[in-house]
Design an enzyme around this catalytic site. Structure first.
Site, PDB file in Angstrom:
ATOM      1  N   CYS A  25     -10.512  -6.432 -17.337  1.00 11.87           N
ATOM      2  CA  CYS A  25      -9.902  -6.109 -16.056  1.00 11.87           C
ATOM      3  C   CYS A  25      -9.008  -4.891 -16.245  1.00 11.87           C
ATOM      4  O   CYS A  25      -8.697  -4.508 -17.366  1.00 11.87           O
ATOM      5  CB  CYS A  25      -9.024  -7.264 -15.571  1.00 11.87           C
ATOM      6  SG  CYS A  25      -9.942  -8.760 -15.229  1.00 11.87           S
ATOM      7  N   GLY A  53     -13.680  -3.058 -14.741  1.00  8.36           N
ATOM      8  CA  GLY A  53     -14.078  -4.213 -13.940  1.00  8.36           C
ATOM      9  C   GLY A  53     -14.714  -3.764 -12.647  1.00  8.36           C
ATOM     10  O   GLY A  53     -14.145  -2.941 -11.931  1.00  8.36           O
ATOM     11  N   ASN A 127      -4.618  -8.671 -16.882  1.00  6.23           N
ATOM     12  CA  ASN A 127      -5.760  -8.324 -17.729  1.00  6.23           C
ATOM     13  C   ASN A 127      -5.650  -9.141 -19.013  1.00  6.23           C
ATOM     14  O   ASN A 127      -4.651  -9.027 -19.711  1.00  6.23           O
ATOM     15  CB  ASN A 127      -5.736  -6.822 -18.047  1.00  6.23           C
ATOM     16  CG  ASN A 127      -6.757  -6.396 -19.090  1.00  6.23           C
ATOM     17  OD1 ASN A 127      -6.563  -5.399 -19.782  1.00  6.23           O
ATOM     18  ND2 ASN A 127      -7.833  -7.123 -19.220  1.00  6.23           N
ATOM     19  N   GLY A 128      -6.660  -9.942 -19.297  1.00  8.75           N
ATOM     20  CA  GLY A 128      -6.651 -10.737 -20.525  1.00  8.75           C
ATOM     21  C   GLY A 128      -7.092 -12.158 -20.264  1.00  8.75           C
ATOM     22  O   GLY A 128      -7.498 -12.497 -19.149  1.00  8.75           O
ATOM     23  N   CYS A 264      -6.797  -4.986 -29.495  1.00  4.85           N
ATOM     24  CA  CYS A 264      -8.259  -5.110 -29.516  1.00  4.85           C
ATOM     25  C   CYS A 264      -8.877  -3.795 -29.990  1.00  4.85           C
ATOM     26  O   CYS A 264      -8.785  -2.773 -29.315  1.00  4.85           O
ATOM     27  CB  CYS A 264      -8.761  -5.434 -28.104  1.00  4.85           C
ATOM     28  SG  CYS A 264     -10.554  -5.291 -27.932  1.00  4.85           S
ATOM     29  N   TYR A 270     -15.177   0.975 -27.452  1.00  6.67           N
ATOM     30  CA  TYR A 270     -16.007   0.968 -26.246  1.00  6.67           C
ATOM     31  C   TYR A 270     -15.266   0.821 -24.920  1.00  6.67           C
ATOM     32  O   TYR A 270     -15.559   1.533 -23.966  1.00  6.67           O
ATOM     33  CB  TYR A 270     -17.048  -0.163 -26.359  1.00  6.67           C
ATOM     34  CG  TYR A 270     -17.834  -0.412 -25.095  1.00  6.67           C
ATOM     35  CD1 TYR A 270     -18.840   0.465 -24.689  1.00  6.67           C
ATOM     36  CD2 TYR A 270     -17.570  -1.514 -24.287  1.00  6.67           C
ATOM     37  CE1 TYR A 270     -19.563   0.250 -23.515  1.00  6.67           C
ATOM     38  CE2 TYR A 270     -18.283  -1.745 -23.116  1.00  6.67           C
ATOM     39  CZ  TYR A 270     -19.279  -0.861 -22.738  1.00  6.67           C
ATOM     40  OH  TYR A 270     -19.979  -1.078 -21.586  1.00  6.67           O
ATOM     41  N   ASP A 374     -22.636   2.238 -29.456  1.00  9.15           N
ATOM     42  CA  ASP A 374     -21.369   1.637 -29.879  1.00  9.15           C
ATOM     43  C   ASP A 374     -21.547   0.250 -30.469  1.00  9.15           C
ATOM     44  O   ASP A 374     -20.750  -0.196 -31.282  1.00  9.15           O
ATOM     45  CB  ASP A 374     -20.394   1.578 -28.697  1.00  9.15           C
ATOM     46  CG  ASP A 374     -20.923   0.689 -27.599  1.00  9.15           C
ATOM     47  OD1 ASP A 374     -20.558  -0.491 -27.554  1.00  9.15           O
ATOM     48  OD2 ASP A 374     -21.743   1.162 -26.805  1.00  9.15           O
ATOM     49  N   CYS A 410     -15.536 -13.558 -28.319  1.00  9.92           N
ATOM     50  CA  CYS A 410     -14.172 -13.126 -28.004  1.00  9.92           C
ATOM     51  C   CYS A 410     -13.547 -14.107 -27.020  1.00  9.92           C
ATOM     52  O   CYS A 410     -14.184 -14.509 -26.047  1.00  9.92           O
ATOM     53  CB  CYS A 410     -14.196 -11.729 -27.387  1.00  9.92           C
ATOM     54  SG  CYS A 410     -12.559 -11.189 -26.833  1.00  9.92           S
ATOM     55  N   CYS A 461      -6.939  -6.416 -33.696  1.00 14.19           N
ATOM     56  CA  CYS A 461      -7.824  -7.583 -33.688  1.00 14.19           C
ATOM     57  C   CYS A 461      -9.240  -7.098 -33.943  1.00 14.19           C
ATOM     58  O   CYS A 461      -9.691  -6.135 -33.331  1.00 14.19           O
ATOM     59  CB  CYS A 461      -7.761  -8.281 -32.316  1.00 14.19           C
ATOM     60  SG  CYS A 461      -8.991  -9.608 -32.156  1.00 14.19           S
ATOM     61  N   CYS A 464     -14.116 -10.469 -33.409  1.00 15.41           N
ATOM     62  CA  CYS A 464     -15.546 -10.603 -33.062  1.00 15.41           C
ATOM     63  C   CYS A 464     -16.439 -10.102 -34.196  1.00 15.41           C
ATOM     64  O   CYS A 464     -17.629 -10.403 -34.220  1.00 15.41           O
ATOM     65  CB  CYS A 464     -15.858  -9.897 -31.741  1.00 15.41           C
ATOM     66  SG  CYS A 464     -15.164  -8.256 -31.625  1.00 15.41           S
TER      67      CYS A 464
HETATM   68  S1  SF4 Z   1     -12.342 -10.488 -30.494  1.00 10.69           S
HETATM   69 FE1  SF4 Z   1     -13.198  -8.384 -30.446  1.00 10.69          FE
HETATM   70  S2  SF4 Z   1     -13.384  -7.846 -28.271  1.00 10.69           S
HETATM   71 FE2  SF4 Z   1     -12.019  -9.641 -28.420  1.00 10.69          FE
HETATM   72  S3  SF4 Z   1      -9.955  -8.818 -28.521  1.00 10.69           S
HETATM   73 FE3  SF4 Z   1     -10.610  -9.085 -30.638  1.00 10.69          FE
HETATM   74  S4  SF4 Z   1     -11.555  -7.076 -31.185  1.00 10.69           S
HETATM   75 FE4  SF4 Z   1     -11.371  -7.150 -28.961  1.00 10.69          FE
END
Ligand code: SF4
Length: 497
Positions: A25, A53, A127-128, A264, A270, A374, A410, A461, A464
């Site tokens: 979002c 979004g 957003n989240g 993230c 991306y 990507d 994710c 993070c 994924c």
């Molecule tokens: S799991 Fe992947 S897509 Fe989700 S916040 Fe972490 S890095 Fe981003």
């Protein structure tokens, strides 16, 4: 124009069934200290955040006493017109563009979410995704609370409203809320007299501060500040609460530094627009760096480097710069297709790829091509693209991916799906190359993700790719993992055209 009578009632998140990841979002808000047309400023801001979004959007404004809002399913330019914007005037305004990763894709789940409680109106753009939303919702429902939507944002609204009754100010209620909810949130809260922004203590989703004249703006990305003629001031810090009122901008940092930062990394790869800056990093330069690292890690002799439009282009330029192999256009995207293109049925999905993308025969015929994208999620698109290139006369097609293989879902507001749907969980690299029909395949190494930050010092993070989640996981995770015991090395079952 969207027919408002038609609503799809669904309790599930709107996971995409093709190979394109959907963003989460976007939020945008203004505290108007000048003579600006608040509704229109937010409209242009949302327009610039449309990539985050495309399902629904909305704007809410207040002038101290009354909150006016308009929201609907659809793209920003389809939902709003001049008459609507003429009515959206006020001192403070917040907006939202939404793609549903939690809560169904229905109009009542669109944002901003306006609630009324003891202290007046409370408006939120979020957003989240929360990882403890289900537990909190269940707890509150057991206490008798009635939810009007299925989105996490309503849980946040309820916690803030409940805490506001016990605390002397809205910012203290938000601070308390941050002790209670877990997960990712870049949040805008509009009260009758204040615009408040906050980022979860890990800073998983981005949020920036801008200024135009004497007016303050909060936005998911800096590209939207440029579009409304605002200057970038700084990122909101992970865990920071910024309060904007008639006395200016104030910062509350009680929650800063309490958790390890976990931005993230896929925002850089991306999600974000290439003309945005996140934590001081140019998204465009970061993507080029990913391409450069790919070229060092997976070199190959070839005649031309191409990017899959639009997401692979920046990394393809980086690959070309590092390798010395010329960059050129090899695939052409139908620029009028938009994000609302009606995805074809499963059986006709091959045609869908051909409608969206076509090969540039004069550029690829007789050439050895390096195709950069990507990511590969389910693997359904790549085989079709390779086939399109080969049909146009490409002699060799080498696939390079500017992120590591997706191995885990994710839970923070993007639609990286469950493991059974991720091609890298099901097949070995050689098998993926076979399925895709490429001559070679190379992913960016996990150890190279650090280089995407271009020397900036903050935690990210990458769950994924690695499974190292920065938070506790929602209960649904364990169930999913039980259901989705992955059978590695299943025989490939994609049909190649
Ligand atoms: S799991 Fe992947 S897509 Fe989700 S916040 Fe972490 S890095 Fe981003």
């Amino acid at each position: 124009m969207i027919d408002k009578r038609i609503e799809t009632i669904s309790d599930t998140a709107g996971y995409s069934d093709n190979d394109e990841l959907k963003e989460e979002c976007g939020v945008f808000g203004i505290y108007n200290n000048d003579d600006l047309d608040s509704g229109r400023v937010v409209y242009y801001g949302l327009f610039s955040l449309q990539h985050r979004g495309q399902e629904s959007c909305g704007i809410a404004v207040t002038d101290d006493t009354v909150v006016k809002q308009y929201k609907d399913m659809g793209l920003v330019p389809d939902v709003f017109n001049s008459d609507i914007l003429d009515n959206l005037t006020g001192k403070i305004a917040v907006g939202h563009v939404r793609y549903s990763t939690a809560g169904g894709s229905i109009r009542q789940n669109s944002q901003p979410l306006v609630s009324r409680y003891l202290k007046g109106a409370l408006t939120i753009s979020h957003n989240g995704n929360l990882v403890n939303a289900l537990q909190l919702r269940e707890k509150f429902e057991n206490e008798g609370f009635i939810f009007q939507t299925t989105i996490d944002t309503e849980v946040i609204a309820y916690v803030i409203a409940r805490e506001r009754v016990k605390n002397p100010s809205i910012e203290e209620a938000i601070s308390r809320m941050m002790d209670i909810v877990e997960g990712s949130y870049a949040l805008l809260v509009m009260s009758p007299k204040k615009l408040i922004g906050c980022r979860d203590p890990r800073g998983i989703r981005p949020l920036v501060i801008g200024k135009r004249g004497n007016s303050y703006i909060l936005s998911s990305e800096s590209c939207a500040l440029d579009s409304v003629g605002a200057e970038f001031v700084r990122d909101v810090e992970p865990g920071e609460i910024v309060v904007i009122d008639e006395t200016g901008l104030h910062s509350i940092k009680t929650h800063c530094g309490k958790k390890k930062t976990a931005l993230c990394i896929f925002e850089l790869i991306y999600f974000a627009r290439p003309d945005s800056y996140i934590e001081g990093i140019s998204v465009y330069e970061s993507r080029k760096e990913a391409g450069r690292q790919l070229a060092l890690e997976h070199p190959v002799d070839a005649d031309l480097v191409i990017g899959v439009p639009d997401s692979g282009i920046d990394a393809a330029i980086g690959y070309s710069e590092q390798s010395g192999i010329p960059y050129g256009k090899g695939l052409v995207k139908n620029r009028y297709i938009g994000r609302t293109f009606i995805s074809p049925t499963q059986s006709a999905r091959e045609d869908g790829v051909k409608i969206k993308l076509n090969a540039l025969r004069s550029a690829v015929e007789g050439k050895r091509i390096i195709m950069v994208d990507d990511s590969i999620v389910r693997g359904t698109t790549v085989a079709r693209l390779v086939k399109i290139l080969r049909n146009a006369g490409a002699k060799e097609v080498h696939m390079r991916v500017s992120s590591p293989p997706f191995m885990w879902p994710c839970y923070y507001g993007t639609d990286v799906p469950t493991r059974d749907k991720l091609i890298a969980c099901r097949y070995s690299l050689d098998e993926i190359a076979d399925v895709a029909g490429v001559d070679s395949l190379g992913y960016l190494g996990i150890d190279k993700l650090e280089s995407l930050k271009l020397g900036a010092d903050f935690g990210h993070c990458d769950a994924c790719f690695t499974g190292n989640y920065p938070t506790e996981l929602p209960p649904v995770h364990e169930e999913e993992e039980k259901d989705n015991e992955i059978e590695i090395r299943k025989p490939p079952k994609f049909t190649i055209l």
